[in-house]
Design a protein around this motif. Structure first.
Motif, PDB file in Angstrom:
ATOM      1  N   ALA A 120       5.090  19.070  -1.746  1.00 51.48           N
ATOM      2  CA  ALA A 120       6.091  19.766  -0.923  1.00 51.48           C
ATOM      3  C   ALA A 120       5.405  20.671   0.098  1.00 51.48           C
ATOM      4  O   ALA A 120       5.819  20.743   1.267  1.00 51.48           O
ATOM      5  N   GLU A 121       4.347  21.362  -0.328  1.00 54.62           N
ATOM      6  CA  GLU A 121       3.608  22.222   0.614  1.00 54.62           C
ATOM      7  C   GLU A 121       2.908  21.382   1.676  1.00 54.62           C
ATOM      8  O   GLU A 121       2.847  21.764   2.856  1.00 54.62           O
ATOM      9  N   ARG A 122       2.383  20.222   1.258  1.00 46.72           N
ATOM     10  CA  ARG A 122       1.739  19.329   2.220  1.00 46.72           C
ATOM     11  C   ARG A 122       2.753  18.860   3.265  1.00 46.72           C
ATOM     12  O   ARG A 122       2.442  18.758   4.460  1.00 46.72           O
ATOM     13  N   ILE A 123       3.974  18.575   2.816  1.00 47.28           N
ATOM     14  CA  ILE A 123       5.036  18.160   3.741  1.00 47.28           C
ATOM     15  C   ILE A 123       5.364  19.282   4.716  1.00 47.28           C
ATOM     16  O   ILE A 123       5.528  19.053   5.931  1.00 47.28           O
ATOM     17  N   GLN A 124       5.451  20.517   4.209  1.00 50.50           N
ATOM     18  CA  GLN A 124       5.748  21.648   5.089  1.00 50.50           C
ATOM     19  C   GLN A 124       4.684  21.775   6.173  1.00 50.50           C
ATOM     20  O   GLN A 124       4.993  22.004   7.348  1.00 50.50           O
ATOM     21  N   GLN A 125       3.407  21.622   5.791  1.00 54.10           N
ATOM     22  CA  GLN A 125       2.329  21.737   6.767  1.00 54.10           C
ATOM     23  C   GLN A 125       2.387  20.595   7.787  1.00 54.10           C
ATOM     24  O   GLN A 125       2.185  20.810   8.987  1.00 54.10           O
ATOM     25  N   ALA A 126       2.679  19.387   7.310  1.00 51.05           N
ATOM     26  CA  ALA A 126       2.736  18.237   8.218  1.00 51.05           C
ATOM     27  C   ALA A 126       3.869  18.381   9.219  1.00 51.05           C
ATOM     28  O   ALA A 126       3.727  18.037  10.400  1.00 51.05           O
TER      29      ALA A 126
END
Length: 730
Positions: A393-399
């Protein structure tokens, strides 16, 4: 064949042949034929045509069968005649040339097939053998011939040839691939379609070859196994769908039928096959599957495929309890604003780019699906624990935080993500997806651009909201909604300029409810439309009554709040026009108040609708403006006549820093430069009143002047006079 000599003399004392005709002088008298009695018996017993000719081509003797063919009553009638007497001249000449060649060379003609046409037009085919007749000295003295009638055979051959021609025509005309193979699966006959399929020069080029010469080893071996099984068992293979791969990588799909090929005794001697190309059909089927289970815009799995995979994952968890999995429900924040401001093509491009970024965030085996609109769902098949899902989920936010190029410009978006973990107690895919959706809405409510993990309180809240929705629908039907009116006062002389209409709910158990208790539900469920217009009708009807009872100059005005969702509902402007015309209210006496946030959420569409509203002469105000608002710049696109300072900012004006107050002053100056007046709401103390006056606000409302009043109390206020001198609620 040499003829036996027969003695005899003619009247001149010369030797005479038994069949007649003088012998050559100086030579012994000979006869080229056997005695008549023996020849007659021998020749007349066979059906073939037998004849003897002299060197000049004259018949010396024929048998009964040939006499019948020539239509003669007696074979002797042919003696001395030639083929010209029985055949057309052209054919007679051909026969004569053949016989002269035999007389010259002594070489017989054996079983030559000849076509003969009789004078009556009859056509016959014969297999003819002609050989020289020699005397005892070896000299050729004539021709012996025997012809076997093969007319029926030729007709049969012709019929067979026609059938073969028709078969060849049929095979070559059929687009299907037709082939015959021997017991070793070698091609023995193919049609042109099969040859073209293999890019061969013609059908003959395939004879003796096998599938191994044209297909990949895997397919050739499978075809050989199938054919050998047909040969071994005698059972056909019918309409078997096969994927053919040629050595160059070309792929075809065919529907193949293979049957045993048998000889007249019934023994299997090979196979016959016919393959129909179904590549287009298979591609269409694949396209239908893609359409049924994939989103056409992004190419991602759609809801149906996601639910299928999620259902299978739950099923595996029930059969073999193991590690957890997670479902992430994701919604792009402010996507509608991009769609409305840059157009649907830009919105589509943003969705495609978002889909690619989401795919890049996942591990092999995980699924990302587009459910519709700007909603995506991710299934993490196997996770070690909740931390795995939170990291993704954090990776998605950054992307998603990085700029996305769309149509020559850069677009920024964020994502609100809800997370639910399985298997837990979930009985269906719908349940876990529902809970991830609820968590996503909690993320949006908590400020967007974040993720939330589902907990049971969210479900309880959702059930409560559902119950509230049901009650609200009934409230509208049962007339439980009420409109109260808060005076709007001119700050220079406290004159009542008009009222703001505010809705309340007279709940049968909970009492009088403020808008905060039910308007959010109305927004989510679409009930805001009918509720909003009910308020507009009630308020306009009430204003029309008060204007008649309390005439003023200028006339009393009515302010009504409208939400962005209500504005954008189909037919809003037409319904507003109809309401005003039905009630008979001057449109200039109605003011619609729209929040700054609602305008900025969908600036393009909202501005278009508000322009149509303003064209009706209805007034527009922008409310809830304060230093925490969004950029003021886009507001010049709204045809608003006034701006209202937010009650939350007014309530903290006394403690506000000089910088905050200066921001508001700057905004007010900008508003006035655009021709807008400024009002304030939430004024509760004399100190606040002094501050909003210092900000150069022309009007205000709040508990300092009056709380919202029932229609009867508001009418009593108007009856006391046009000005408010003290707070009525004290």
């Amino acid at each position: 064949m040499a003829a036996r000599p027969t003695p005899g003399r003619d009247a001149a004392g010369g030797a005479r042949s038994r069949v007649g005709g003088p012998a050559r002088r100086g030579r012994p008298a000979t006869s080229p034929v056997p005695p008549p009695s023996l020849m007659d018996i021998l020749a007349d017993t066979v059906p073939d045509y037998i004849y003897f000719k002299d060197r000049e081509g004259r018949y010396l003797r024929i048998n009964r069968a040939l006499a019948d063919l020539y239509g003669l009553g007696d074979p002797a009638e042919a003696v001395g005649k030639t083929d010209r007497d029985f055949y057309p001249a052209e054919e007679a000449e051909r026969f004569r040339r053949d016989e002269l060649e035999i007389l010259r060379t002594g070489t017989p003609v054996v079983a030559r097939e000849e076509r003969g046409t009789h004078r009556d037009g009859r056509v016959a085919w014969v297999a003819t053998t002609k050989m020289p007749i020699r005397d005892p000295g070896g000299a050729i003295v004539g021709i012996f011939g025997i012809s076997h009638d093969i007319t029926r055979l030729k007709e049969t051959e012709r019929a067979l040839a026609e059938k073969l021609r028709l078969l060849d025509t049929l095979m070559d005309a059929i687009p299907d691939h037709i082939y015959f193979k021997d017991l070793q699966s070698r091609f023995t006959l193919v049609n042109r379609a099969q040859a073209a399929h293999f890019r061969a020069s013609g059908p003959d080029a395939l004879i003796g070859k096998t599938d191994a010469d044209y297909f990949t080893p895997e397919h050739a071996e499978q075809a050989l196994r199938d054919e050998q099984e047909v040969i071994r068992t005698g059972r056909p293979i019918v309409a078997q769908e096969e994927k053919e791969t040629l050595p160059d990588g070309t792929v075809h799909w065919v529907s193949t039928t293979k049957v045993p090929l048998r000889d007249p005794s019934g023994a299997v001697v090979g196979t016959f096959g016919i393959s129909r190309d179904i590549t287009d059909r298979k591609r269409a089927e694949e396209q239908l599957v893609r359409m049924a289970f994939n989103d056409p815009l992004t190419g991602l799995p759609n809801r149906a495929l996601l639910m299928d995979r999620l259902g299978h994952r739950l099923g595996r968890a029930r059969r073999r309890p193991g590690g957890p999995f997670a479902v992430l429900f994701l919604d792009l924040d402010r996507f509608k604003g991009v769609n409305d401001s840059l157009g649907h093509e830009a919105g589509d491009a943003l969705l495609v780019a978002a889909a690619r970024r989401l795919e890049a965030c996942l591990r092999p085996g995980d699924t990302v699906a587009r459910l519709g609109g700007d909603e995506f769902t991710i299934l993490l098949e196997e996770i070690a624990g909740p931390g795995d899902a939170l990291r993704i989920a954090e990776r998605i936010q950054q992307a998603m935080a990085a700029a996305i190029p769309v149509g020559g410009t850069e677009v920024f978006t964020t994502a609100s993500v809800g997370i639910a973990f399985g298997p837990g107690e979930y009985a269906s895919a719908e349940e876990i997806l529902r809970d991830a959706d609820l968590a996503m809405y909690r993320a949006k409510a908590n400020g967007r651009a974040r993720y939330e993990v589902f907990d049971k309180s969210m479900h309880e809240q959702a059930v409560t909201l559902l119950h509230r929705e049901t009650e609200l629908r009934r409230a509208l039907e049962r007339g439980e909604l009420r409109v109260v009116y808060q005076p709007i006062v001119a700050l220079d002389d406290r004159r009542i300029l008009g009222f703001e209409a505010l809705v309340r709910w007279q709940h049968p158990r909970e009492g009088l409810l403020a808008p905060d208790a039910f308007l959010a539900v109305a927004e989510e469920t679409g009930l805001i439309g009918p509720i909003g217009f009910w308020v507009i009708r009630e308020a306009c009807t009430q204003l029309r009554v008060w204007q008649a009872r309390f005439p003023a100059d200028p006339r009393l005005r009515m302010h009504v709040n409208v939400s962005n969702r209500q504005l954008l509902q189909k037919g809003f402007v037409e319904q507003l026009r109809w309401t005003l015309e039905t009630i008979g209210l001057d449109p200039r006496d109605l003011t619609l108040e729209v929040t700054e946030g609602a305008i900025l959420e969908n600036i393009k569409s909202t501005a278009a609708v508000l322009s149509q509203v303003r064209a009706l002469s209805v007034q527009l105000h922008v409310e809830n403006f304060g230093p925490d608002g969004s950029c003021f710049a886009p507001l010049h696109r709204i045809p608003a006549g006034a701006m209202k300072v937010d009650r939350a900012f007014v309530s903290r004006l006394q403690a506000a820093s000089g910088e905050e107050a200066e921001i508001v002053r700057t905004v007010i100056r900008l508003a006035r430069s655009l021709g807008m007046t400024v009002s304030a709401e939430g004024v509760e103390t004399e100190e606040q009143l002094a501050l909003v006056r210092a900000l150069d606000c022309g009007s205000a409302q709040g508990f300092l002047f009056s709380e919202p009043l029932a229609p009867e109390a508001a009418e009593a206020l108007l009856a006391r006079g046009p000005r408010i001198d003290e707070r009525l609620s004290s």
